[in-house]
Write a protein that holds these residues in place. Sequence first.
Motif, PDB file in Angstrom:
ATOM      1  N   LEU B  91       3.187   3.662  -5.073  1.00 31.24           N
ATOM      2  CA  LEU B  91       2.038   4.566  -5.059  1.00 31.24           C
ATOM      3  C   LEU B  91       0.802   3.913  -4.453  1.00 31.24           C
ATOM      4  O   LEU B  91      -0.097   4.596  -4.007  1.00 31.24           O
ATOM      5  N   ASN B 114       3.139   5.029  -0.215  1.00 32.61           N
ATOM      6  CA  ASN B 114       1.936   5.814   0.050  1.00 32.61           C
ATOM      7  C   ASN B 114       0.954   4.928   0.797  1.00 32.61           C
ATOM      8  O   ASN B 114       0.441   3.960   0.250  1.00 32.61           O
ATOM      9  N   THR B 115       0.682   5.252   2.046  1.00 22.98           N
ATOM     10  CA  THR B 115      -0.286   4.463   2.801  1.00 22.98           C
ATOM     11  C   THR B 115      -0.720   5.252   4.018  1.00 22.98           C
ATOM     12  O   THR B 115      -0.007   6.142   4.486  1.00 22.98           O
ATOM     13  N   SER B 116      -1.881   4.915   4.521  1.00 20.10           N
ATOM     14  CA  SER B 116      -2.332   5.549   5.750  1.00 20.10           C
ATOM     15  C   SER B 116      -1.901   4.731   6.968  1.00 20.10           C
ATOM     16  O   SER B 116      -2.070   5.148   8.094  1.00 20.10           O
ATOM     17  N   ASP B 134       1.172   9.488   3.937  1.00 20.11           N
ATOM     18  CA  ASP B 134      -0.233   9.364   3.548  1.00 20.11           C
ATOM     19  C   ASP B 134      -0.500  10.336   2.399  1.00 20.11           C
ATOM     20  O   ASP B 134      -1.202  11.339   2.544  1.00 20.11           O
ATOM     21  N   ALA B 135       0.085   9.999   1.261  1.00 16.08           N
ATOM     22  CA  ALA B 135      -0.019  10.890   0.099  1.00 16.08           C
ATOM     23  C   ALA B 135      -1.459  10.976  -0.386  1.00 16.08           C
ATOM     24  O   ALA B 135      -1.887  12.003  -0.913  1.00 16.08           O
ATOM     25  N   VAL B 152      -2.054  10.567  -6.419  1.00 19.35           N
ATOM     26  CA  VAL B 152      -0.999  10.725  -5.420  1.00 19.35           C
ATOM     27  C   VAL B 152       0.373  10.958  -6.028  1.00 19.35           C
ATOM     28  O   VAL B 152       1.350  11.095  -5.315  1.00 19.35           O
ATOM     29  N   ILE B 156       3.645  12.345  -3.633  1.00 23.52           N
ATOM     30  CA  ILE B 156       4.695  11.418  -3.186  1.00 23.52           C
ATOM     31  C   ILE B 156       6.085  11.888  -3.611  1.00 23.52           C
ATOM     32  O   ILE B 156       7.076  11.572  -2.958  1.00 23.52           O
ATOM     33  N   ALA B 194       3.507  17.121   1.447  1.00 29.19           N
ATOM     34  CA  ALA B 194       4.060  15.797   1.693  1.00 29.19           C
ATOM     35  C   ALA B 194       5.513  15.927   2.147  1.00 29.19           C
ATOM     36  O   ALA B 194       5.972  15.196   3.021  1.00 29.19           O
TER      37      ALA B 194
END
Lengths: 426, 213, 560
Positions: B91, B114-116, B134-135, B152, B156, B194
């Motif tokens: 997360l 979860n990441t940009s 990108d949650a 998030v 996710i 998502a």
Amino acid sequence: MGMKGKNGTSAEAAGLLHPSTDKVVVIEGTHSASYAVKLARVQVVAAYPITPQTGVVEKLSDIVSAGDLDAKFIKVESEHSAMACCIGASMTGARAFTATSSQGLALMHELLHWAAGSRLPIVMVNVNRAMAPPWSIYVDHNDSLSQRDTGWLQFYAESNQEVMDTVLQAYKIAEMVSLPVMINLDAFVLSHTSEPVAIPKQQVVNEFLPPRSAPFKLDIHNPRAFGALIGPEAYMEMRYKLDAAMEDARAAIRDVDTEYGKLFGRSYGGLVEEYRTDEAEIVLVTSATAVSIARIAVDELRSLGFPVGLAKVRAFRPFPVDEIRMLGQRIGKIGVLDRNFSFGASGIIYQETKAALYNALVRPKLFGFVAGLGGRDITPETIKEIFSYMMNHDGPELEAVWVGLKTHKVNEAQNTFADSAEGQQK
Amino acid sequence: MAKAQNASQKKFGKGRASMIEIRMHGRGGQGAVIAAKILASAIFKEGKFAQSFPSFGVERRGAPVLAFTRVDDSPIRLRTAIYEPDHIIVLDPTLIRQTKVFSGLKRGGTVLVNTSTPASQFDFPEEYFGAVVDAADIAVNHGLGTKSIPIVNTAILGAFAKFTGLVGIEAVVEAIEEGVPVKREENAAAAMDAYESLNVTAEEMAHTAVSGD
Amino acid sequence: MGDYRYTTVEEMPPLAFSLESTRNIPTGSWRHVRPVYVEKSSPCQIACPAGENIPAYFELVRQKKYREAWYKILEDNPLPGVTGRVCYHPCEGKCNRSPYDEPVAVHVIERFIADKNFREGKFPSVTASPKSAKVAVVGSGPAGLSCAYQLARKGYRTVIYEGEHDPGGMLRYGIPSYRLPKNVLAKEINDIASLGVQIRTDSRIGGNVPWSELEKYDAVFVAVGASQSSGLGIDGEKLTGVYSGVDLLHQLNTGGSPKIGSGVVVIGGGNTAIDAARSAVRLGKEVTVLYRRTRDEMPAVPDEVNEALREGVRFEFLVSPVKIKGRQRKVTEVDLIRMKLGEPDESGRRRPLPIEGSNFEITADTVVAAVGETPDLSFLPYSFLKKGARIFVDADYLTGVPGIFAGGDSATNPNGTVVNAIKAGKEAAASIDEFLGWRTKSNGAEHQLVKPEDINTFYFPHETRIKVPRLSVGPGTRSFAEVNKSITEERAFQEAERCFSCGSCLHCDVCMTFCPDVAISKDDQGEYIIDYDHCKGCGICVNECPREAMDLVEEDTQWA
């Protein structure tokens, strides 16, 4: 939710779907207890929070405040007071409930005697948590087993469903024999684990568990003294009657479990459930969630041809002396796995098992094992180590073998199945 | 060369037992425990058995926490910790540096983060199937938390459903609507978003890994 | 953190005892808010026009560091002996102690510090390097002195032009010596002069000194005060026996003995009126003060009014003079009319309105008019912008003429208080410094104000406010000796102890004591260090801080 359609097959297979089931929900063990308390139409809840019990009364406070249970929820300043409230409430004829754990249960100790001596059918959920220090919030059974002489019935649950079902059974048993009942569930392994639980229909529960009718109760129109000073000429008789009630509880437990099975489709073997003991030569006696793990190990070993079986001690008080003796007549080697320890002696269920067998005509070899203290994981491998030990020893050499103890010494209990367990998932 | 060899050795979902174990890495307050429970509910809705539990212990906001979901076709008797998960969900990407998120993950297992940061810049070990979503952005777009502390956990799950195919998005959405205390519609919509935002599945990656290169 | 863990039962100690220090467990990662030490503003400091750091010098008094305490005041105000006596102390009105029991007696401590350094105290010398620019200050009242002092401290060559024979302006000529002894004023003026400030007395700009004299300076600060008495605007003002309050006080303060009769009527409710009334008492007169509003609206300092009452001054409220009557050009009676209060006016006070037909008459042989003062600006050669009767200045005290600044009663200070004049001098000096190309004025960081509810009063036992020892004066006193006496060190300490020190860390160790994670320690200098590896952000230190010198701030998160 969820009981219809998609998950029908597997839920049905698991005994979750039954005409008595209202719905099947994925919930944690603490909440399973809460919903059972709601179904039992408990009238007074008094409790003090303690990890990992808190979820039980947290959910109950939600239920009470939402108006879904017409009960008085009493916040207290300690577990001692919580039990005092339950005693007072139960004396008026009300159905009372509390929940605690570990140090909280220890603080209640004085009043546990009081509740039993007053012959009050209070039901308590204790989430088994190791005693400190060292501080631990994880499972073992020393907290509740330390209370074995207080006159409370004690049950140990294996699953969240069994928590639900045992709480409902407990009120019925308690009110039949006028003794308090403690239902124990393993910290985190049940308390904080969510799994499917069938919640029975209220009307079926009402049929099974009618409103309490108390033969003696606090009544302002007919004032009586409760628990007053009694002389030597009568104290012994009171104690005798208490034990007689505990003896009566054996039949009550069996009968109630049978009746419950008929109404709800699930029963648990009364005081002891045997698992794959037919033609077994070695049987492991244990309790609580270790049973669930042991079932896996027993299945695996059986599939490999080893004659092993399992006996689950569901009721610890009254202790299932008859059941143990019956087992002892048939089985040559019995091991007891204790998730507890009485210092200077041995595992507590081992002691009790040994005591039960001593006057039996036929006595098996009895092994004592200790594992899983303070939340140490008991895995199928742990159970296999224990069976391995019994296979490799003609008789016990120690009163207690500490399984998985981290030591320089060569561990006595090594798993001889490790090599033969072909195809096992590592 | 080495990569091709490694990739061909990992197979998604092949030869595994019926029991599947999932480990979620989050921080206290991010809702990992609730997510694991919602996932269990969703899976149970589809007729399988499921169990979920937190990392047994003390939790506090911000501290790294674990949550687990165990899935099987029959009632689950195993009540041990999860040591060798099949799937990992992360997360908070900062946990990758701070904790051993790949610990025990089975070869051919999946990692969803979860990441940009784009997946191409993520250094996933070769023996796993990794994907990013990108949650956080999706969550904030649905009013779940703030940019600095997005919620998030539901978004996710949508991505997880898509990536692993372990559970259908319908069941996830239904379980979210039943399982979250507030903002039910927003959480469900975030999971849906998502799900749709992820344009790769582990199955496809496994196929590419075997036949491509 | 060491990776070492016990691996076997043989290695483990018999009890749960960690092998390594618990410092190896960095629980700081649990934190989402962090405690920080912050300097906040006490309400007294905000309320003080001169901006004195009151909590700081109170702490120095508690440490018996009287010299340092004095220096702390001198950063903002060169005249603590004066303000300790005559300031209307707005600081005390805002004291956070007020809702708890009674406000701290700030002015008493300020005076104590000045008294303590009266004889032996060495005035701090200038540390700034000398600058070539020269600045002239016109007027040696509190605004002029304050400005010249601050400029001198910044290294400027500063010359004060004073038209009177002695410096001090209204401090000397407007305040009676029973409130402000002349030697106290002289001492503090000497201190200022010791920095190299030239004070040219008997040098009246526009009089014996031409305005052009000022042209050789790089900047000028005009602070001539307000010495012209506003007239009553009624018939009979020219009769013999009618004085202005300012004139009466000026005569007394220059050693003169004004010829006033035995029945004195003072008209007005400000400090000048009270000073005039109490001075007249000391001359052996029967004095009545007439004020057109009630006591609540009097601009005079309440303590002074109380003193006046104690000394036998009579007060008539809600009356206004209509006409002064006389025979043979001498005052005999005053015609008065009763007033009532109407709606509030622009000053916020309720407007007095005459009650028709309520006229009455009292006998008097002397009338002192003290209804306000305006500056005499006749010396200004240019057409300076005015605002009412005063010089117009902008927020930087700059007049319409480049390089010429103004402040104090002649420009910015309609209420005519000493401390506001000191403020004007101080701030104008900063503007002049900037004008002359030096340091840009810092606006000063906006500090958070500490409110009464922020104080953890658990740490402060109730204590009554100090009673200032007073000269035993009763009705008809003839003494011009100072009424309020100095206090002892012990009493000063006790009063200083009452100060909450709002927003200032006193290194009391409460934060350190209460931290459950032992995450607060002290460095070699005795400053606190928060070990953020172990601080869990529980906030106990911040909650427990007696004086709101800590804050919890959001931790930066990188969860995105």
